[in-house]
Design a protein around this motif. Structure first.
Motif, PDB file in Angstrom:
ATOM      1  N   LEU A 284      20.176  51.078  49.108  1.00 19.45           N
ATOM      2  CA  LEU A 284      21.125  50.900  49.731  1.00 19.45           C
ATOM      3  C   LEU A 284      22.175  49.880  49.720  1.00 19.45           C
ATOM      4  CD1 LEU A 284      19.490  52.062  53.208  1.00 19.45           C
ATOM      5  CD2 LEU A 284      20.782  53.494  51.892  1.00 19.45           C
ATOM      6  N   THR A 285      21.846  49.204  48.566  1.00 25.72           N
ATOM      7  CA  THR A 285      22.734  47.901  48.314  1.00 25.72           C
ATOM      8  C   THR A 285      24.063  48.267  48.177  1.00 25.72           C
ATOM      9  OG1 THR A 285      20.938  46.941  47.041  1.00 25.72           O
ATOM     10  CG2 THR A 285      23.163  46.122  46.470  1.00 25.72           C
ATOM     11  N   ARG A 286      24.579  49.341  47.302  1.00 29.73           N
ATOM     12  CA  ARG A 286      25.763  49.763  47.361  1.00 29.73           C
ATOM     13  C   ARG A 286      26.370  50.762  48.454  1.00 29.73           C
ATOM     14  NH1 ARG A 286      26.146  52.397  41.973  1.00 29.73           N
ATOM     15  NH2 ARG A 286      24.031  52.716  41.860  1.00 29.73           N
ATOM     16  N   GLY A 287      25.439  50.867  49.737  1.00 26.79           N
ATOM     17  CA  GLY A 287      25.923  51.654  50.571  1.00 26.79           C
ATOM     18  C   GLY A 287      25.181  53.053  50.601  1.00 26.79           C
ATOM     19  N   LEU A 288      25.284  53.899  51.636  1.00 32.77           N
ATOM     20  CA  LEU A 288      24.915  55.336  51.625  1.00 32.77           C
ATOM     21  C   LEU A 288      25.301  56.215  50.735  1.00 32.77           C
ATOM     22  CD1 LEU A 288      24.535  56.199  55.405  1.00 32.77           C
ATOM     23  CD2 LEU A 288      22.978  54.907  54.042  1.00 32.77           C
ATOM     24  N   LEU A 289      24.322  57.033  49.955  1.00 29.39           N
ATOM     25  CA  LEU A 289      24.716  58.109  49.206  1.00 29.39           C
ATOM     26  C   LEU A 289      25.479  58.973  49.687  1.00 29.39           C
ATOM     27  CD1 LEU A 289      24.085  58.872  45.914  1.00 29.39           C
ATOM     28  CD2 LEU A 289      22.070  60.207  46.872  1.00 29.39           C
TER      29      LEU A 289
ATOM     30  N   PRO B 246      20.257  65.877  52.300  1.00 29.26           N
ATOM     31  CA  PRO B 246      18.711  65.622  51.959  1.00 29.26           C
ATOM     32  C   PRO B 246      18.268  64.440  51.605  1.00 29.26           C
ATOM     33  CG  PRO B 246      19.370  67.859  51.159  1.00 29.26           C
ATOM     34  CD  PRO B 246      20.738  66.968  51.352  1.00 29.26           C
ATOM     35  N   GLU B 247      18.830  63.816  50.764  1.00 28.81           N
ATOM     36  CA  GLU B 247      18.403  62.486  50.494  1.00 28.81           C
ATOM     37  C   GLU B 247      18.096  61.412  51.595  1.00 28.81           C
ATOM     38  OE1 GLU B 247      20.236  63.899  46.659  1.00 28.81           O
ATOM     39  OE2 GLU B 247      20.355  64.129  48.831  1.00 28.81           O
ATOM     40  N   ASN B 248      19.253  61.191  52.528  1.00 30.40           N
ATOM     41  CA  ASN B 248      19.413  60.249  53.389  1.00 30.40           C
ATOM     42  C   ASN B 248      18.554  60.799  54.709  1.00 30.40           C
ATOM     43  OD1 ASN B 248      21.182  58.382  52.416  1.00 30.40           O
ATOM     44  ND2 ASN B 248      23.022  59.572  52.780  1.00 30.40           N
TER      45      ASN B 248
ATOM     46  N   GLY C 119      19.077  51.842  61.016  1.00 25.17           N
ATOM     47  CA  GLY C 119      20.240  51.737  61.721  1.00 25.17           C
ATOM     48  C   GLY C 119      21.425  52.056  60.700  1.00 25.17           C
ATOM     49  N   LYS C 120      21.545  52.013  59.459  1.00 22.95           N
ATOM     50  CA  LYS C 120      22.475  52.297  58.684  1.00 22.95           C
ATOM     51  C   LYS C 120      22.574  53.752  58.438  1.00 22.95           C
ATOM     52  CE  LYS C 120      22.026  48.126  55.840  1.00 22.95           C
ATOM     53  NZ  LYS C 120      22.053  47.615  54.364  1.00 22.95           N
ATOM     54  N   LEU C 121      21.452  54.643  58.708  1.00 24.67           N
ATOM     55  CA  LEU C 121      21.319  56.091  58.808  1.00 24.67           C
ATOM     56  C   LEU C 121      21.498  56.821  59.925  1.00 24.67           C
ATOM     57  CD1 LEU C 121      18.355  55.758  56.525  1.00 24.67           C
ATOM     58  CD2 LEU C 121      20.513  56.883  55.698  1.00 24.67           C
ATOM     59  N   ASP C 122      22.209  55.915  61.110  1.00 26.83           N
ATOM     60  CA  ASP C 122      22.235  56.669  62.508  1.00 26.83           C
ATOM     61  C   ASP C 122      23.059  58.054  62.471  1.00 26.83           C
ATOM     62  OD1 ASP C 122      20.563  54.953  63.731  1.00 26.83           O
ATOM     63  OD2 ASP C 122      22.377  53.774  64.426  1.00 26.83           O
ATOM     64  N   GLY C 123      23.985  58.148  61.545  1.00 25.85           N
ATOM     65  CA  GLY C 123      24.916  59.287  61.393  1.00 25.85           C
ATOM     66  C   GLY C 123      24.059  60.432  60.482  1.00 25.85           C
ATOM     67  N   VAL C 124      23.096  60.292  60.229  1.00 26.61           N
ATOM     68  CA  VAL C 124      22.412  61.175  59.546  1.00 26.61           C
ATOM     69  C   VAL C 124      21.471  62.040  60.303  1.00 26.61           C
ATOM     70  CG1 VAL C 124      20.468  61.848  57.543  1.00 26.61           C
ATOM     71  CG2 VAL C 124      22.212  59.948  57.421  1.00 26.61           C
ATOM     72  N   THR C 125      21.361  63.377  60.159  1.00 30.90           N
ATOM     73  CA  THR C 125      20.468  64.259  61.028  1.00 30.90           C
ATOM     74  C   THR C 125      19.065  63.907  61.024  1.00 30.90           C
ATOM     75  OG1 THR C 125      22.166  66.040  60.573  1.00 30.90           O
ATOM     76  CG2 THR C 125      19.822  66.562  61.457  1.00 30.90           C
TER      77      THR C 125
END
Length: 405
Positions: A116-121, A166-168, A197-203
């Motif tokens: 996640l260094t460069r942000g979410l895929l 799917p990855e996230n 927390g960086k993945l809160d918007g992911v299902t």
């Protein structure tokens, strides 16, 4: 909070007698890692049952460790290779720790931070939706069946560039599960929660639902390592929050199945260099029968076919001949049945362990059984070299049999 007592067993040991509370004993029994039998006065006989891993409750942690002192990196390599042909040892460079949960948590945190260094895929996700305006393409059949005679809303399908891929979803699920494991160091737990927390918007994946499918590509290359580890965690680990402070966690692995899956997958890859095809879990008839109910079948771990005819048969046994509880005679009887059913002159019995290659000629037959050890304590590339050598040896035997026949 008091630290749980730590009980460590070797998977081939006869077990120990130790104190357990009834709830922890029940959890150990339900996990499938070991058998805890009451002996009175709060004592239980705790015995391995063929699995390895770790279970943890509020009062006790029980570890059953693989034979030959395999580290976490080697275990993850074996677990992951069968699911991803070509998985490299350095893809999951696990932190080695005497405590499995700490090693898993730290490894997941490190790999997730790197990914996640460069942000979410982000990627394209196909979306089916009902809208009042046209977006993408109209699903004509759905529009007619669901809204006959109506112009709006429209049943449309379109591709959306999003983080909810799917990855996230897999990564979020793994971070969530490891965050619930009792006893993870506070600093590591904080890192896991920050990453989640960086993945809160992911299902969020539903409990018990199959993992979404993803395909390795150059676009998601930076996620490969953490996704392999995440899949291992999600398939083999559980963590639950009970009443009060009673949190439980379990990571349980069937090493016999893991070894057989690894050998089959690696062998199929190695045998691709030679003519024919290798099939895994190959069913063959053992007897003549008119009715289906009277049929006996055998299922070796791998069979190599040439022109549709079996020419080599392989079976993987995690317990080597030198291990406690191993049945050498039973293994050879099984290989004899495979050769008889498939009309193959040589069977390759692949053991997990060290030692010499042995050829055993079965009396009153033309059948050979070759005991072929694979040393799992070697570095992963060397293990794969051993499988490649097995493929070369077995193909050479096929060529010799064909020439002599």
């Amino acid at each position: 909070m008091q630290k749980p007592r730590h009980i460590v067993l070797d998977e081939l040991s006869g077990g120990v007698v130790d104190k357990l509370d009834p709830a922890s004993a029940a959890f150990i029994n339900s996990s499938g890692l070991a058998k805890a039998s009451p002996m009175g006065l709060g004592l239980y006989r705790i015995e391995p049952v063929g699995m390895v891993g770790s279970v943890r409750t509020g009062t006790v942690q029980l570890d059953v460790r693989p034979k030959d002192r395999l580290g976490l990196s080697r275990l993850l390599f074996l677990l992951s290779y069968a699911g991803n042909q070509g998985f490299r040892d350095d893809a999951v460079n696990a932190v080695e720790d005497s405590e499995l949960w700490s090693a898993l948590a730290e490894s997941l945190a490190q790999l997730a931070e790197r990914a996640l260094t460069r942000g979410l895929l982000q990627g394209y996700l196909n979306v089916d939706e009902s809208l009042r305006t046209v977006k993408g393409r109209i699903r004509i059949s759905d529009q007619i069946s669901r809204r006959p005679g109506m112009l709006v809303p429209l049943e449309v399908s379109y591709d959306e560039f999003t983080e909810d891929i799917p990855e996230n979803r897999i990564l979020r699920a793994a971070l969530d599960r490891m965050s619930k494991v009792p006893g993870v160091r506070p600093d590591v737990l904080s890192r896991l929660r920050q990453l989640k927390g960086k993945l809160d918007g992911v299902t969020r994946l539903q409990s018990g639902a199959p993992l979404p499918r993803w395909r390795a590509s150059r676009m998601n290359l930076r996620y490969h390592a953490v996704l392999r580890l995440s899949e291992v965690i999600l398939r083999n680990a559980s963590a639950e929050a009970g009443e009060g402070d009673q949190h439980t966690a379990a990571f349980v692995v069937d090493m016999s199945r893991v070894f057989a899956d690894f050998v089959g997958t690696a062998l199929r890859h190695a045998m691709a260099a030679y003519p024919g095809e290798t099939r895994l879990r190959y069913d063959a008839m053992l007897n003549e029968a008119v009715r289906d109910s009277d049929r006996l079948t055998v299922t070796p771990d791998a069979v190599h076919l040439l022109g549709g005819r079996p020419v080599a048969v392989y079976d993987a046994k995690y317990r080597a001949a030198s291990d406690i509880g191993a049945s050498v005679s039973a293994d050879h009887f099984q290989m004899l049945a495979y050769c008889t059913a498939l009309q193959v002159p040589t069977a390759w019995l692949v053991y997990a362990g060290q030692g010499e290659i042995k050829l055993r000629r079965i009396l009153n037959t033309d059948i050979d059984v070759v005991e072929y050890p694979i040393d799992l304590s070697l570095p992963a590339p060397r293990i794969l070299e051993s499988i490649a050598d097995l493929a070369k040896e077995s193909w050479g035997d096929v060529v010799r049999q064909s020439r002599d026949g």
